[in-house]
Write a protein that holds these residues in place. Structure first.
Motif, short mmCIF file in Angstrom:
data_model
loop_
_atom_site.label_atom_id
_atom_site.label_comp_id
_atom_site.label_asym_id
_atom_site.label_seq_id
_atom_site.Cartn_x
_atom_site.Cartn_y
_atom_site.Cartn_z
N TYR A 124 0.78 -1.32 -0.13
CA TYR A 124 0.07 -0.17 -0.07
C TYR A 124 0.96 1.37 0.14
N VAL A 125 1.94 1.43 0.46
CA VAL A 125 2.89 2.31 0.48
C VAL A 125 3.45 2.82 -1.00
N ARG A 126 3.81 1.67 -1.75
CA ARG A 126 4.10 1.76 -2.93
C ARG A 126 2.99 2.17 -3.78
N LYS A 127 1.73 1.56 -3.86
CA LYS A 127 0.50 2.12 -4.58
C LYS A 127 0.21 3.50 -4.20
N GLY A 128 0.76 3.96 -2.98
CA GLY A 128 0.42 5.41 -2.45
C GLY A 128 1.41 6.35 -3.37
N GLY A 129 2.65 6.06 -3.50
CA GLY A 129 3.48 6.68 -4.38
C GLY A 129 3.17 6.49 -5.93
N ALA A 130 2.91 5.30 -6.42
CA ALA A 130 2.42 5.11 -7.95
C ALA A 130 1.21 6.00 -8.08
N ALA A 131 0.06 6.14 -7.01
CA ALA A 131 -0.96 6.77 -7.45
C ALA A 131 -0.88 8.32 -7.42
N ALA A 132 0.05 8.95 -6.62
CA ALA A 132 0.49 10.20 -6.58
C ALA A 132 1.04 10.52 -7.81
N ARG A 133 2.04 9.77 -8.32
CA ARG A 133 2.96 9.82 -9.73
C ARG A 133 1.81 9.90 -10.77
N MET A 134 0.61 9.04 -10.75
CA MET A 134 -0.18 9.03 -11.77
C MET A 134 -1.14 10.39 -11.90
N MET A 135 -1.52 10.93 -10.66
CA MET A 135 -2.32 12.16 -10.48
C MET A 135 -1.57 13.21 -10.87
N LEU A 136 -0.16 13.34 -10.69
CA LEU A 136 0.75 14.55 -10.99
C LEU A 136 0.78 14.52 -12.46
N VAL A 137 0.82 13.33 -13.14
CA VAL A 137 1.10 13.24 -14.50
C VAL A 137 -0.19 13.60 -15.36
#
Lengths: 728, 152
Positions: A124-137
């Motif tokens: 879930y922390v990796r998904k937190g980082g990945a989701a944030a990246r997806m939203m920024l992009v």
């Protein structure tokens, strides 16, 4: 930014030390590094794990606590890996337990124990980082009117190559925070990692080298008072009376207070004055029903359990007793592993401030949510009106994971001084007398060998203390404590018995002496590995076989990961070649907390019976290695913990009270005895195992088996200091 | 009132004569880098320098110190808290784990290298008697050697 996010962010800020100080009308006399790093207004939270500031700083929230094991850096690496941010601009902060509660536990479990910081939260922390990246992009893509898939990102810079445009996370943060979080969040294959998996320096080192790091014991705030406490030295006893008037005139003393039914505390302007007055305070105790308990009685209780008919079964296959009875040869031995003390070098401490409608606590804790629950219960205030500010512990080792007795006491004391912050510090003596000790056990083992030297049956009876029976009886399974069988289980991530033996019976006769048991780094794997791996050495000797090859034979069929770490240490120590003259070798393996570990030791024992541990090679397979240099640090450190117990560790009772009241009688290994350690991280991938504890399991048995090779003497009763190693 | 020279600054403190130096430094002077670990001189977390010698400050009564004696704590080891060669080596090798004992370890090491600029392994393990419960001993040893330019 949506209203929800705005409220959440404000809520989060209210939990940070800096804002709490302002809201509470007082300021700190210190700066907590991570509080300084707290999110500034206007810095949007992309999601619970990631905040991006306009200056491109990325704040990564950490739910677990760092007590030295490096989880702060490791978890940040996992988030940053998926986020694709600039590691040089990463900072971290701890959300508070109160905020986790208010936000429906958005950060999950705060408990930092069981070597689970990374293995239980990595996804879930990796998904937190990945989701944030997806939203920024996505935010950048919308601004440019292009598909997100046509954009790339590296180190916090988003690029649309086709149009030659680029922007940064800091510039897109506000827009990204308004985007609906994605539901499908794919994660990178670990083989493609560029930040995770690398031996990066820790994020928290510098302040630990110049005195700036603030521990719980260092907390100070204007108007704060200090408290010293003495709790009844016998478990179950109570305060009968105390003569406060005898000390109230002493310099600096503000108040003498009873703490619950069992303790008395002095509150003064400084801790030293509080302690001085407490030492002078006449106290009469009702020592209760345990006042006559001796070490001999505890030992007798455990010995009875070794032969008892009734026991809880942990692992059963075939007919062990029958196979051993019919075997060509039988081996039998009884071992003992005594009570151990955590000795966090920072004694227990907490600072509490209580008013009728609010209670705040600043403390080291391995489980902020448990600390908060304890604080609220002691405060008599709804938990929503309480808060705990987590401070990195000066050593945890399990002591600050379950019992927050020190938090309860601090709150009860602060209630006597409404509105005034009070810092409670335990003396080392208080800490030793009120430990939650590694449980005491004994084990009687027998094995049957056939005519070819194969093990046909293994029988193990453990007698002794259950941790769950003492700290969480609701966790028992029809009276059985599953934790007791760590490393001896037929299957599972929490410790699989690796040896392929057709007939096995492992059971436990629970015998609980009047001592609080606790989770002590490594927990029941420590004694189980010691018992099993020393005994397997005895069986190998009886079979006339090399202890490494003997183990290999029983692992190679069904336990390839156990075998791989065993092979790695045999290779590292040079098992196939002779040891240097006068030097002898021992080997051990074990599996627990999801990881596979082994150690091989080289020792010598001189004519006077003095042991020298020259060198240890250790191997760990934790599946994925997030930070290899920190894994090496944990592996090395594990030998200090495991070997301190092996060489010296023993807590004993006399008249119901522990006899070891300070470090002169409870010794810890120092540099002059500490061996060279070579660490081999031999990750096989495909799973996530823990790192902070597992190597402890194999520290003592590897050395004990080397001692046998050197002296012909088996070390069956720990600690080693009771054993005479002089050759007969 | 007792006068103490700590990190080059003279402090007047209102402390009873038998108060341990450690607690005066921590509570009255407000320098909390020196730690309380055992109170009986075993662990060394409270190590400071007194006239260049490493001392366990939990075992020294303030009345035993003269105003002209120079006390140095971890906060005074280098002007910026970063530049002592040992501090640099400690950071380079990521020595600390929990960090609680490290002020004392660094002060003990600093006294050692001031007296013995290139200590051998034997000299290091003989002189460094502070407890580290996390077990950072081998990195401490390596950092001392790196800071002093001693071979591997």
């Amino acid at each position: 930014m949506t209203d929800t996010l705005a409220v959440s962010r404000r809520g989060f800020l209210a939990g940070s030390a800096a804002t709490a100080a302002a809201a509470g009308g007082f300021t700190f006399g210190f700066h907590v590094p991570r509080a300084e790093a707290a999110t500034t207004p206007g810095s949007p939270e992309i999601n619970a794990w990631v905040v991006v500031r306009p200056d491109e700083t990325v704040v990564i929230r950490i739910a677990r606590i760092d007590m030295g094991q490096g989880t702060l850096t490791g978890l940040a690496q996992l988030v940053a890996e998926e986020l694709e941010c600039d590691w040089a601009r990463v900072t971290t902060e701890y959300p508070t337990p109160g905020q986790n509660l208010a936000r429906n536990r958005v950060w999950g479990n705060f408990q930092t124990a069981g070597s689970q910081g990374i293995r239980q939260s990595q996804e879930y922390v990796r998904k937190g980082g990945a989701a944030a990246r997806m939203m920024l992009v996505e935010a950048a893509a919308r601004e440019w009117g292009v598909p997100a898939a046509s954009c790339t990102v590296s180190k916090g810079v988003i690029t649309h190559a086709a149009s030659g445009r680029s922007t940064t996370y800091g510039k897109m943060a506000d827009a990204a925070a308004k985007i609906t979080p994605p539901t499908d969040v794919p994660l990178k294959d670990p083989s493609t990692w560029t930040l995770a998996g690398k031996p990066l320096p820790r994020l928290d080192t510098v302040d630990k080298t110049n005195g700036k790091k603030v521990f719980g014991i260092d907390v100070t705030m204007p108007g704060m008072l200090n408290a010293a406490i003495r709790d009844c030295p016998v478990l179950g006893g109570k305060v009968k009376s105390f003569d406060a008037a005898a000390v109230t005139g002493m310099k600096g003393v503000k108040k003498v207070v009873k703490v619950g039914e069992t303790g008395v505390a002095v509150i003064a302007d400084t801790w030293w004055r509080a302690k001085t007055a407490l030492d002078a305070l006449p106290v009469e105790w009702d020592l209760g029903a345990n006042a006559a308990i001796s070490h001999q009685q505890v030992v007798a209780m455990l010995k009875e359990g070794l032969e008892a008919k009734e026991a809880f079964v942990g692992n059963q296959a075939g007919d062990a007793d029958g196979a051993i009875a019919g075997a060509a040869r039988k081996v039998e031995a009884t071992y003992h592993f005594p009570h151990q003390h955590h000795v966090t070098l920072e004694p227990q401490t907490a600072t509490a401030k209580w008013t009728a409608d609010r209670c705040e606590v600043w403390c080291p804790t391995q489980n902020g949510e448990a600390a908060l629950a304890t604080a609220a219960a002691a405060a008599g205030i709804p938990v929503q009106q309480c808060e705990v500010y987590r401070i990195d512990p000066g050593g945890g080792f399990g002591r600050r994971a379950t019992s927050h007795d020190y938090v309860r006491q601090a709150v009860l004391i602060a209630k006597e001084m409404p509105g005034t912050p009070v810092k409670l510090i335990w003396s080392r003596e208080e800490d030793m007398l009120h430990g939650w000790l590694h449980p005491i056990t004994m084990a009687k083992m027998s094995a049957g060998l056939d005519a070819n030297g194969n093990v046909v049956g293994f029988r193990m009876r453990i007698s002794g203390q259950s941790i769950l029976a003492g700290v969480n009886p609701a966790g028992l399974q029809n009276g059985r404590d599953p934790i007791l069988f760590q490393g001896l289980n037929p299957s599972g991530t929490e410790g699989t018995f690796g040896y392929d033996i057709p007939n096995v019976l492992v059971d436990h006769a629970m015998r609980n002496p009047p001592v609080n048991p606790g989770f002590w780094r490594g927990v029941c794997n420590n004694q189980n590995a010691y018992y099993l791996e020393c005994f397997m050495d005895e069986v190998a000797q009886a079979a006339g076989q090399d202890p490494y090859q003997f183990r290999r034979k029983m692992l190679q069929g069904k336990s390839p990961k156990h075998l791989a770490v065993l092979d790695a240490v045999a290779d590292g120590i040079g098992w196939s070649r002779p040891a240097p003259a006068g030097v002898f070798r021992g080997i051990a393996q074990h599996m627990g907390y999801g990881s596979y570990v082994a150690a091989a030791a080289e020792v010598s024992v001189n004519a006077a019976g003095v042991l020298k541990i020259h060198r240890i090679v250790a191997a760990t397979d934790c599946g994925h290695a997030v930070n290899p240099q920190q894994i090496a640090a944990q592996v090395e450190g594990s030998f200090a913990y495991g070997l301190s117990a092996f060489l010296y560790g023993e807590m004993t009772l006399a008249a119901g009270k522990v006899e070891q009241e300070n470090l002169d009688t409870y010794q810890i290994i120092r540099m002059d005895e500490f061996p060279a350690v070579e660490t081999r991280v031999v990750t096989s991938g495909g799973f996530w195992g823990g790192v902070g504890e597992p190597t402890i399991f194999v520290a003592a048995p590897a050395v004990a088996n080397a001692i046998f090779a050197a002296t012909g003497k088996r070390v069956r009763d720990l600690p080693l200091k009771h054993n005479d190693l002089r050759r007969a | 009132m007792i006068r103490l020279n700590v990190n080059g600054v003279v402090h007047q403190v209102d402390a009873e004569p038998d108060t341990p130096l450690l607690w005066v430094i921590r509570e009255q002077i407000g320098l909390t880098g020196s730690k309380f670990g055992c109170g009986v001189g075993q662990c060394g977390a409270c190590s400071v320098h007194v006239d260049g010698e490493v001392m366990r400050s939990c075992q020294m009564a303030v009345s035993d110190l003269k105003p002209e004696q120079k006390i140095v704590t971890i906060e005074g080891l280098s002007p910026d808290g970063l530049s002592h060669p040992l501090q640099k080596a400690w950071v380079a090798l990521d020595v600390p784990q929990c960090g609680y004992c490290q002020s004392g370890q660094i002060m003990a090491a600093a006294a050692l290298v001031a007296r013995t600029p290139k200590p051998t392994d034997d000299q290091i393990v003989t002189e460094m008697s502070n407890i580290c419960r996390c077990g950072t001993y081998n990195r401490i040893k390596a950092a001392i050697k790196q800071a002093t330019g001693a071979a591997g």
